[in-house]
Design a protein around this motif. Structure first.
Motif, PDB file in Angstrom:
ATOM      1  N   CYS A  99       0.857  -1.193   0.000  1.00  0.00           N
ATOM      2  CA  CYS A  99       0.000   0.000   0.000  1.00  0.00           C
ATOM      3  C   CYS A  99       0.892   1.241   0.000  1.00  0.00           C
ATOM      4  O   CYS A  99       1.849   1.316   0.769  1.00  0.00           O
ATOM      5  CB  CYS A  99      -0.882  -0.019   1.244  1.00  0.00           C
ATOM      6  N   LYS A 147       0.233   4.063   1.121  1.00  0.00           N
ATOM      7  CA  LYS A 147       0.088   4.891   2.322  1.00  0.00           C
ATOM      8  C   LYS A 147       0.744   4.246   3.546  1.00  0.00           C
ATOM      9  O   LYS A 147       1.398   4.921   4.320  1.00  0.00           O
ATOM     10  CB  LYS A 147      -1.393   5.122   2.631  1.00  0.00           C
ATOM     11  N   CYS A 148       0.556   2.919   3.730  1.00  0.00           N
ATOM     12  CA  CYS A 148       1.007   2.314   4.997  1.00  0.00           C
ATOM     13  C   CYS A 148       1.979   1.147   4.809  1.00  0.00           C
ATOM     14  O   CYS A 148       2.541   0.656   5.783  1.00  0.00           O
ATOM     15  CB  CYS A 148      -0.202   1.839   5.800  1.00  0.00           C
ATOM     16  N   SER A 162       1.341  -1.972   4.035  1.00  0.00           N
ATOM     17  CA  SER A 162       0.827  -3.348   4.135  1.00  0.00           C
ATOM     18  C   SER A 162       0.342  -3.815   2.760  1.00  0.00           C
ATOM     19  O   SER A 162       0.280  -3.045   1.811  1.00  0.00           O
ATOM     20  CB  SER A 162      -0.274  -3.440   5.189  1.00  0.00           C
ATOM     21  N   CYS A 179      -6.978  -1.658   0.941  1.00  0.00           N
ATOM     22  CA  CYS A 179      -6.023  -1.837   2.026  1.00  0.00           C
ATOM     23  C   CYS A 179      -6.804  -1.972   3.325  1.00  0.00           C
ATOM     24  O   CYS A 179      -7.589  -1.090   3.677  1.00  0.00           O
ATOM     25  CB  CYS A 179      -5.079  -0.636   2.102  1.00  0.00           C
ATOM     26  N   VAL A 217      -5.801  -1.794   6.284  1.00  0.00           N
ATOM     27  CA  VAL A 217      -5.359  -0.848   7.310  1.00  0.00           C
ATOM     28  C   VAL A 217      -5.901   0.557   7.026  1.00  0.00           C
ATOM     29  O   VAL A 217      -6.466   1.212   7.891  1.00  0.00           O
ATOM     30  CB  VAL A 217      -3.813  -0.832   7.408  1.00  0.00           C
ATOM     31  N   CYS A 218      -5.746   1.001   5.785  1.00  0.00           N
ATOM     32  CA  CYS A 218      -6.104   2.393   5.452  1.00  0.00           C
ATOM     33  C   CYS A 218      -7.590   2.575   5.182  1.00  0.00           C
ATOM     34  O   CYS A 218      -8.077   3.697   5.189  1.00  0.00           O
ATOM     35  CB  CYS A 218      -5.329   2.858   4.227  1.00  0.00           C
TER      36      CYS A 218
HETATM   37 ZN   LIG Z   1      -2.632   1.070   3.605  1.00  0.00          ZN
END
Ligand SMILES: [Zn+2]
Length: 275
Positions: A250, A252-253, A255, A270, A272-273
């Protein structure tokens, strides 16, 4: 399947080339693509009419003629091009319809999978007869207002992915842009629509505007077989943040991006996001 940005690119290309030009003669090589009119009736109606403009609403491409409107839905693989009679920009065996134009060029429609459709209506009746009056607003130019989306969301029991793909809610978003919009907005595609806060719904409006406007500027996304009218490829595929990125990190993060069928479509997101 071409979505709003791709169809807008085709419309702009065609409008530059054929606005003000007349159709001298029309020929159809695949009768089933003409909807609601006999092929002969369609060919008679378009002959000797001037093309005033070419535009689009969502995924619908529209040729405004002197008296009527032709509505072309490209579905999976439909493509329009302009060329001399003897030149084929796409595979000649997929040529389904052609218009001989007063400027000596030919406006040609190709469709390898034959899912595309063409309709013709009088200008004063096309909106309700074609069903286009049931379409929601295009998410462009700060549309729609939050109140509109909120009213629809409260009444809906679907997941947000299906909701933004519903053309009666928002017009022009298909699978690619739905994945990108929900990633940008940080919303899990399986959230039940009526659970979304005002802030989240507003974020969907902002992200859909931003993503579609950028995709239009880049002439759409060229994956599968989409090409704009002149046979060129759009460039938004280089801007995709989540679509087709299964198991990649991802942005952004870090994962892994996951893929799952949601609303019957391959959905990348994602965990997480997107909450
Ligand atoms: Zn993410």
């Amino acid at each position: 399947m071409p979505e709003l940005p791709e169809v807008r690119s085709v419309a702009r290309f065609l409008n530059k080339k054929v606005a003000g030009v007349s159709i001298l003669k029309a020929e159809c090589f695949f009768e089933k693509m003409i909807w609601r009119n006999s092929v002969q009736d369609f060919l008679n109606k378009v002959s000797n009419q001037k093309i005033i403009s070419v535009s689009n609403y969502g995924k619908y491409l529209m040729f405004e003629l002197s008296e009527q409107i032709i509505i072309s839905h490209l579905r999976m693989e439909g493509k329009w091009s302009i060329s001399k009679k003897e030149i084929d920009i796409y595979n000649k065996s997929h040529l389904r319809l052609q218009f001989e134009l007063s400027n000596g060029e030919f406006l040609k429609y190709y469709d390898s999978r034959k899912f595309g459709t063409i309709e013709i209506w009088n200008k004063n009746e096309y909106l309700d007869k074609s069903g286009m009056d049931k379409l929601g607003p295009e998410p462009l130019n700060n549309e729609p207002p939050l109140k509109y989306l909120k009213d629809k969301a409260i009444k809906s029991n679907s997941v947000i992915k299906a909701f933004i793909l519903d053309q009666s809610v928002l017009c022009g978003i298909g699978n690619i842009y739905a994945n990108e919009i929900l990633f940008a907005a940080g919303i899990h595609p399986e959230r039940i629509t009526k659970s979304l806060s005002d802030k989240e719904l507003n974020n969907i409006i902002i992200c859909s505007n931003k993503i579609l406007e950028k995709a239009i500027a880049l002439k759409g996304t060229s994956i599968h077989s989409y090409k704009s009218g002149d046979g060129e490829t759009g460039q938004f595929q280089h801007e995709l943040k989540v679509h087709l990125r299964k198991d990649e990190e991802c942005y952004k993060c870090g994962s892994k991006v996951v893929k799952k069928q949601v609303a019957g479509r391959g959905t990348y997101f994602c965990l997480v996001c997107q909450q």
